[in-house]
Design a protein around this motif. Structure first.
Motif, mmCIF file in Angstrom:
data_model
loop_
_atom_site.group_PDB
_atom_site.id
_atom_site.type_symbol
_atom_site.label_atom_id
_atom_site.label_comp_id
_atom_site.label_asym_id
_atom_site.label_seq_id
_atom_site.Cartn_x
_atom_site.Cartn_y
_atom_site.Cartn_z
ATOM 1 N N THR A 35 86.804 31.379 37.186
ATOM 2 C CA THR A 35 85.486 31.808 37.602
ATOM 3 C C THR A 35 83.734 31.568 37.261
ATOM 4 O OG1 THR A 35 87.249 33.469 38.026
ATOM 5 C CG2 THR A 35 84.676 34.104 38.562
ATOM 6 N N ILE A 46 84.861 29.894 26.993
ATOM 7 C CA ILE A 46 84.943 30.462 28.755
ATOM 8 C C ILE A 46 84.804 28.898 29.564
ATOM 9 C CG2 ILE A 46 82.035 31.249 27.637
ATOM 10 C CD1 ILE A 46 84.012 32.949 30.229
ATOM 11 N N ASN A 70 86.810 28.223 32.223
ATOM 12 C CA ASN A 70 87.369 29.620 33.379
ATOM 13 C C ASN A 70 86.715 28.594 33.814
ATOM 14 O OD1 ASN A 70 86.749 32.145 34.494
ATOM 15 N ND2 ASN A 70 88.545 32.836 32.885
ATOM 16 N N ASN A 75 85.741 38.522 27.668
ATOM 17 C CA ASN A 75 85.715 37.451 28.749
ATOM 18 C C ASN A 75 86.377 37.380 30.247
ATOM 19 O OD1 ASN A 75 84.244 35.109 27.203
ATOM 20 N ND2 ASN A 75 85.648 34.098 26.890
ATOM 21 N N ASP A 76 87.323 38.249 30.150
ATOM 22 C CA ASP A 76 88.406 38.590 31.181
ATOM 23 C C ASP A 76 87.473 39.613 31.912
ATOM 24 O OD1 ASP A 76 89.641 36.532 30.881
ATOM 25 O OD2 ASP A 76 91.460 37.505 30.190
#
Length: 994
Positions: free
Chosen positions: A684, A679, A682, A651-652
């Protein structure tokens, strides 16, 4: 290319042999005459003027041969399947004594069987799919078991019977365990289709691979159909390849190269021939998730056959050849000298679907192969009951073909239980002969080792192996043979006497013998590192390929690097071999690769392809770097590669790519690849998601993202897509998601608008949910509404839950009289078999429906115009033909090429007898009480992929929501209320679909 090949063949062989009737003359025969063995040859076209085909055996001597073998005496061993699928099709006859293994013998050598012996009969071999006669042992494949019969005194009566393997899926199933073959290395090779699931020892203990993984089809790591190797007693089992659909039989050449065919999901014209690269994944299901090939994915292939086998995915071995529509069966590698040159050292293969036996002349192409299609025997123009099930080589080099002989094939149906044939093909006027060898004599055993018949070779191999050093000189002489295949047979035995012969073979001028040396080293040298390192300098890319696959799990990264440097960025066969070789050692391999290509790192096709194929800890970072520097058109390939990496840091890394994404489309791709489970929290992601939704242009992308993340803010666009999109799949998907996320808001809103009310019912009525059904009922029972709107509402009461509710309303007398004819039509075609039967009686006042006289139907030619109309009315709701219809059931574009007239009629009036594998109906119950019926196309660790009746779309249902899935006992296809003339018309039209 295929059209060019066929055209060339028609120039060379484009005539019909004068040994049988013309098409016109054959068609003048009555049906009874066509079925009679006296006209068996007349129904076939032999396409080579140098050959002749003769009838070796037929009914009543035998029936329904599924597989055969030929012993060293030239006798034909047959597995009969009289009791085929009786448990599912009670209309089929049944012999309580069980099925038989027959020995057919030509005692006077005139080319016709005159003696039949029952070797064994029993219910434990009902519908066996494989037989191999090796010395005094007979291996019979009959899921869930592999049985080994031993005839100690060779009196054709088994003295013992034991189970070698058990626990195999596919009882009386075409996709279960298939035949065993004897390899040139002295081992057994065998396979099963994707119903096989796994293997247990005779003690019911699970078999494991060299890493301790239990060998079964659960994706950890293996899936679907598999290829195996073992010792003669079943010990030391190795899995050699996996992820096939129904790889019916296996064959090997003298060097140990493996070949087989594989059947597609019926009707998709994707049947294939494979060179079986050791340890290869062949792509039937998604390697990581097990998802069906129809599930949308990044970098989706352009054509159905490429999609079908996931050919754009890293880790999938290419196909040798597409043979399109078919039901492939027996296969053999012909290494005899009797048949004409074009067939020598080539694959000969049966395809029961298109009624044909073909050769596939293959040539090397880079690290792999390419092949052409060469028809040998064709029954499609005349006798479409010709169903070749196996092809085998006799000791004199002639070939024999077993013929299931039936109006249908596949789907577990059987239209005829009494007939079956065996044909012999040889040069004209060639009288059968059987050589007689004294195997204990080394000189005679050497001659026998060169025989094209498996049983002769087996006895010779075992005799020479037992002689050991005493046979060494004889074998050394054979190793000098100008025919490298005969030299190869000698080397397999010499290498077991002394490893120095592996070195000798590795110095051969013939690259196939050098490839064999690599294989022998893997088996016989304890630590072959130095040997592989030296052989990696070989100029042959095929030799390098073989080294690559043989170093798998040995962690010879220095050898791998030398091999990788020979990769030019264009040979997919070689790329996949390198991928196999680096398995579990990718980090070391990539480290060395980078050090050796520092100046061009991630700039050349070679290094980018190897990263794309890799599964290392740093692969995700490297993929991201490649994506940043790739043109838009190439990025999809590398994003798809993320699906084959572990989820750590994924994911990052993907989030880091968002700021560099050059288009909304690329951002959508990134969002498709996030690990959904981790996710959502998160920041972002939560910031980018609403920005993304505003810019998605593709309807399919929009629907996928909304559904994947259960986004509740997109009602307006969902509803608009449902109401206005001309693509029925998109509008239905939008309506389904809209109901899932927002209930019946869209439908209720539009019902207040007279202009859109009928359209809303048409669209939302496709969603078979209780809340939608309730509104439909409220509408058609409301007499204040217009008749046309009410009629529209009741016509949408189609679906598992809707039909069940409709039946209850009918029994309760709550259906308005004017709509009873519509209800009758729906319920007589319902997916609920119990309701269908009850409704048929209900609407005819308890009288039984008129029985169909099949003879009357088959005697009529049928009206094609009427048949086409019937097809569009009844069939296109679930089948595709010529790009029209719904992709729910098997494709029918070439059904007239696969089934005879009798087979077509039986498929319509008795649908439960011919259910194609993979299209069996399932009753699905959710924890919320919902019940559905559909086809389970695939399943992953978290999801079920399900197609509901009348829908092309694959629906994803969470495993956690599913309470129970039970297989239906009957076909999901209803019996249509057709009269005899209508059936004749429909069958007539189906015959034209070729």
């Amino acid at each position: 290319m295929k059209k060019i090949i066929i055209l060339c063949l028609s120039i060379t062989f484009g005539f019909i042999s004068d040994q049988n009737l013309s098409v016109e003359a054959y068609n003048k025969l009555s049906e009874a005459e066509k079925r009679d063995p006296s006209h068996a040859i007349d129904g076939l076209d032999l396409l080579d003027p140098e050959l002749e085909i003769t009838l070796f055996a037929s009914e009543p001597m035998m029936s329904n041969p599924t597989n055969m073998d030929i012993d060293d005496k030239g006798r034909i061993w047959i597995c009969e399947a009289y009791n085929y699928r009786n448990a599912l099709n009670p209309r089929n006859p049944y012999n309580k004594k069980g099925d038989r293994i027959l020995i057919l013998e030509d005692t006077d050598h005139d080319g016709k069987a005159d003696k039949s012996t029952v070797f064994y009969q029993g219910e434990d071999i009902n519908a066996a799919l494989g037989i191999a006669v090796l010395g005094n042992k007979v291996y019979v494949s009959c899921s869930p078991n592999v049985l080994v019969f031993t005839d100690e005194n060779q009196d054709d009566v088994p003295d013992s019977k034991e189970v070698m393997f058990t626990g195999i899926g596919g009882i009386q199933h075409d996709h279960g365990m298939h035949a065993f073959v004897f390899g040139p290395d002295g081992k057994l090779y065998f396979n099963y289709g994707n119903e096989g699931k796994g293997l247990l020892t005779r003690n019911k203990e699970p078999l494991k691979d060299e890493l301790g993984n239990i060998i079964k089809g659960d994706g950890k790591p293996y899936r679907e159909g598999m290829v195996y190797r073992s010792e003669l007693d079943g010990s030391n089992v190795e899995i050699l390849a996996w992820n096939f659909r129904n790889n019916y039989e296996l064959t090997l050449d003298s060097y140990g190269t493996m070949w087989q065919s594989d059947n597609d999901d019926d009707g998709n014209r994707s049947t294939r021939i494979n060179y079986v690269m050791p340890h290869g994944n062949y792509g039937y299901k998604d390697e990581m998730t097990g998802a069906d090939w129809r599930v949308r994915r990044t970098n989706l292939e352009d054509s159905v056959y490429q999609q079908h086998w996931h050919l754009n995915d890293p880790g999938v071995v290419p196909n040798l050849l597409q043979t399109y529509a078919g039901s492939p069966t027996g296969i053999v590698l012909y290494e005899g000298n009797l048949l004409p040159q074009m067939y020598r050292n080539q694959i000969i293969h049966c395809d029961a679907g298109p009624n044909i036996v073909r050769a596939y002349p293959a040539q090397k192409s880079g690290a792999g192969y390419k092949a052409e299609i060469l028809p040998i025997v064709d029954g499609s123009k005349k006798d479409k009951w010709f169903r070749p099930s196996d092809v085998t080589v006799a000791p004199d080099g002639s070939i024999y073909i077993s013929d299931w002989y039936d109006p249908g094939v596949g789907g577990h149906a059987m239209g005829d239980s009494l007939r079956g044939r065996v044909f012999r093909i040889a040069p004209k006027n060639h009288r059968p002969t059987v050589p007689n060898f004294i195997y204990s004599d080394p000189s005679e055993a050497i001659v026998a080792l060169q025989n094209p018949n498996q049983a002769v070779r087996f006895k010779a191999f075992m005799a020479l192996k037992s002689l050991g050093k005493a046979a060494e000189n004889n074998l050394k002489e054979l190793a000098k043979n100008q025919n490298p295949r005969m030299a190869a047979r000698a080397y397999w035995l010499l290498a077991q006497i002394d490893n120095k012969y592996i070195t000798e073979a590795s110095n051969s001028k013939n690259e196939d013998v050098r490839i064999q040396a690599i294989r022998m080293a893997s088996e016989l040298i304890k630590n072959p590192h130095a040997f592989y390192l030296k052989m990696s300098n070989d100029a042959s890319i095929q030799v390098k390929r073989e080294i690559a696959v043989e170093i798998r799990h040995k962690k010879y990264s220095d050898v791998w690097l030398k091999l990788a440097e020979a990769y030019d960025g264009g040979d997919r066969w070689y790329l996949e071999a390198l991928g196999i070789g680096a398995d579990l050692d990718w980090d070391n391999c990539l480290k060395l690769l980078k050090e050796n290509n520092e100046s061009n790192w991630l700039k050349t096709d070679k290094t980018k392809d190897l990263v794309w194929r890799s599964r290392g800890l740093k692969t995700k970072v490297l993929l991201a770097e490649i994506i940043k520097n790739s043109p838009e058109s190439q990025k999809g390939k590398y994003y798809r590669a993320f699906d084959f990496q572990d989820n750590t840091d994924k994911n990052d890394i993907l989030l880091g790519l968002i700021k560099n994404a050059k288009s909304t489309e690329e951002k959508v791709t990134i969002f498709k690849h996030f690990d959904q489970a981790t996710i959502h929290g998160n920041p972002t992601f939560n910031k980018e998601l609403p920005l993304l939704m505003a810019g998605i242009k593709s309807e399919l992308d929009f629907l996928e993202i909304v559904d994947k993340y259960s986004i509740k803010s997109q009602y307006s666009r969902l509803h608009k897509l449902a109401m206005t999109n001309s693509n029925s799949n998109i509008s239905t998907s939008a309506a389904t998601i809209c109901v899932k996320n927002h209930g019946t808001l869209g439908l209720e809103t539009e019902l207040k608008n007279k202009t859109n009310a009928k359209k809303a019912i048409d669209v939302y009525g496709e969603v078979d949910k209780a809340n939608v059904t309730a509104i439909l009922i409220k509408t058609f029972t409301n007499k204040k509404l217009s008749h046309s709107l009410r009629e529209q509402a009741i016509e949408e009461m189609i679906g598992w839950e809707s039909e069940e509710t409709l039946w209850k309303l009918t029994q309760a007398g709550k259906i308005p009289n004017e709509f009873l004819p519509i209800v009758e039509n729906i319920l007589k075609q319902t997916w609920h078999s119990d309701i269908r039967v009850a409704a048929s009686k209900y609407f005819v006042n308890g009288e039984e429906e008129q029985k169909i006289n099949t003879t009357n139907v088959l005697s009529q030619s049928g009206n094609l115009s009427s048949g086409k109309q019937l097809f569009e009315t009844y069939c296109t709701t679930c089948h595709v033909a010529n790009n029209k219809g719904t992709d729910f059931g098997p494709g029918l574009s070439q059904i007239g090429k696969k089934l005879s007239k009798e087979g077509l009629l039986n498929a319509i009036i008795n649908p439960s007898e011919g259910i194609s594998f993979g299209y069996e109906g399932q009753n699905i119950t959710l924890f919320d009480g919902s019940m559905y019926q559909g086809i389970l196309t695939s399943k992953t660790e978290n999801d079920f992929m399900i197609k509901y009746p009348g829908q092309s779309k694959v629906n994803i249902v969470k495993r956690k929501d599913v309470k129970q899935i039970l297989a239906m006992e009957e076909s999901i296809m209803p019996k249509f209320p057709l009269k005899e003339q209508e059936l004749a018309d429909l069958v007539g039209y189906l015959e034209t679909l070729k």
